[in-house]
Design a protein around this motif. Structure first.
Motif, short mmCIF file in Angstrom:
data_model
loop_
_atom_site.label_atom_id
_atom_site.label_comp_id
_atom_site.label_asym_id
_atom_site.label_seq_id
_atom_site.Cartn_x
_atom_site.Cartn_y
_atom_site.Cartn_z
N UNK A 8 0.82 -1.22 0.00
CA UNK A 8 0.00 0.00 0.00
C UNK A 8 0.85 1.26 0.00
N UNK A 9 1.99 1.19 0.62
CA UNK A 9 2.89 2.34 0.73
C UNK A 9 3.42 2.80 -0.63
N UNK A 10 3.55 1.88 -1.58
CA UNK A 10 4.18 2.23 -2.85
C UNK A 10 3.19 2.51 -3.96
N UNK A 11 1.89 2.40 -3.71
CA UNK A 11 0.90 2.76 -4.73
C UNK A 11 1.03 4.24 -5.04
N UNK A 12 0.81 4.57 -6.30
CA UNK A 12 0.88 5.94 -6.82
C UNK A 12 2.30 6.49 -6.93
N UNK A 13 3.32 5.65 -6.73
CA UNK A 13 4.70 6.07 -6.96
C UNK A 13 5.06 5.78 -8.42
N UNK A 14 6.02 6.52 -8.93
CA UNK A 14 6.48 6.29 -10.30
C UNK A 14 7.12 4.92 -10.42
N UNK A 15 6.90 4.29 -11.57
CA UNK A 15 7.59 3.05 -11.91
C UNK A 15 8.57 3.43 -13.02
N UNK A 16 9.84 3.08 -12.83
CA UNK A 16 10.88 3.41 -13.80
C UNK A 16 11.54 2.12 -14.29
N UNK A 18 14.97 -0.03 -16.02
CA UNK A 18 16.34 -0.24 -15.55
C UNK A 18 17.25 0.94 -15.84
N UNK A 19 16.89 1.77 -16.82
CA UNK A 19 17.68 2.95 -17.14
C UNK A 19 17.19 4.21 -16.44
N UNK A 20 16.17 4.08 -15.60
CA UNK A 20 15.64 5.23 -14.88
C UNK A 20 14.56 6.00 -15.62
N UNK A 21 14.14 5.51 -16.79
CA UNK A 21 13.09 6.21 -17.55
C UNK A 21 11.72 5.86 -16.98
N UNK A 22 10.88 6.87 -16.84
CA UNK A 22 9.56 6.69 -16.26
C UNK A 22 8.66 5.88 -17.20
N UNK A 23 8.02 4.86 -16.63
CA UNK A 23 7.07 4.02 -17.37
C UNK A 23 5.65 4.48 -17.08
N UNK A 24 5.36 4.75 -15.83
CA UNK A 24 4.02 5.15 -15.41
C UNK A 24 3.94 5.16 -13.90
N UNK A 25 2.72 4.96 -13.38
CA UNK A 25 2.47 5.03 -11.95
C UNK A 25 1.98 3.67 -11.46
N UNK A 26 2.52 3.20 -10.33
CA UNK A 26 2.10 1.93 -9.77
C UNK A 26 0.66 2.03 -9.29
N UNK A 27 -0.20 1.19 -9.84
CA UNK A 27 -1.62 1.21 -9.51
C UNK A 27 -1.99 0.16 -8.47
N UNK A 62 13.29 -2.83 -7.35
CA UNK A 62 14.02 -2.10 -6.33
C UNK A 62 13.16 -0.90 -5.95
N UNK A 63 12.93 -0.75 -4.67
CA UNK A 63 12.10 0.35 -4.18
C UNK A 63 13.01 1.46 -3.69
N UNK A 64 12.75 2.67 -4.19
CA UNK A 64 13.51 3.83 -3.76
C UNK A 64 12.56 4.92 -3.30
N UNK A 65 13.09 6.06 -2.94
CA UNK A 65 12.21 7.15 -2.51
C UNK A 65 11.37 7.64 -3.69
N UNK A 66 10.07 7.47 -3.58
CA UNK A 66 9.12 7.94 -4.59
C UNK A 66 9.14 7.18 -5.92
#
Length: 118
Positions: A8-16, A18-27, A62-66
């Motif tokens: 629940x803590x990671x919902x609505x965080x960006x998903x990137x 392996x190269x750090x490019x944004x894919x979307x938002x974790x639903x 890998x979970x990071x800040x935001x």
């Protein structure tokens, strides 16, 4: 890996990727029904009038800040099987998701689904 207690803590965080490019938002996160461990996540992609949820494995995430970083290229994830933002994953689509990522699909011994939304 994302721990079941942290879902629940990671919902609505960006998903990137392996190269750090944004894919979307974790639903949402789907757990493996045999282990109750996180197995797949849905990622909200698209423009506001054409949103969809694509699936991506989270076993090596890998979970990071935001953000949540997955070890897959953005293009591969965006081509993954998807559902509408208000839809439910049909049982017959589960195997296709696993095949997209070259993973083995293992339904239960009596044909039970492998994924359950948490």
């Amino acid at each position: 890996m994302i721990e079941a207690a942290d879902i629940r803590e990671w919902r609505d965080h960006d998903v990137v990727d392996s190269g750090g490019r944004r894919i979307g938002v974790l639903e949402a996160v789907y757990v493996d029904t045999t282990t109750d461990e996180p197995a797949m996540a849905t990622v909200r992609t698209g423009i506001p009038t054409r949103r969809r949820l694509v699936f991506v494995p989270v076993d090596d995430a890998i979970v990071g800040p935001e953000y949540v970083k997955v070890p897959y290229a953005r293009a591969l994830v965006r081509r993954a099987p998807w559902i509408g933002t208000d839809d439910v994953l049909p049982a017959d689509k589960e195997e296709v998701i696993f095949q997209h990522y070259g993973m083995t699909y293992q339904p239960g011994t009596h044909g039970e689904r492998q994924l359950a939304r948490r």
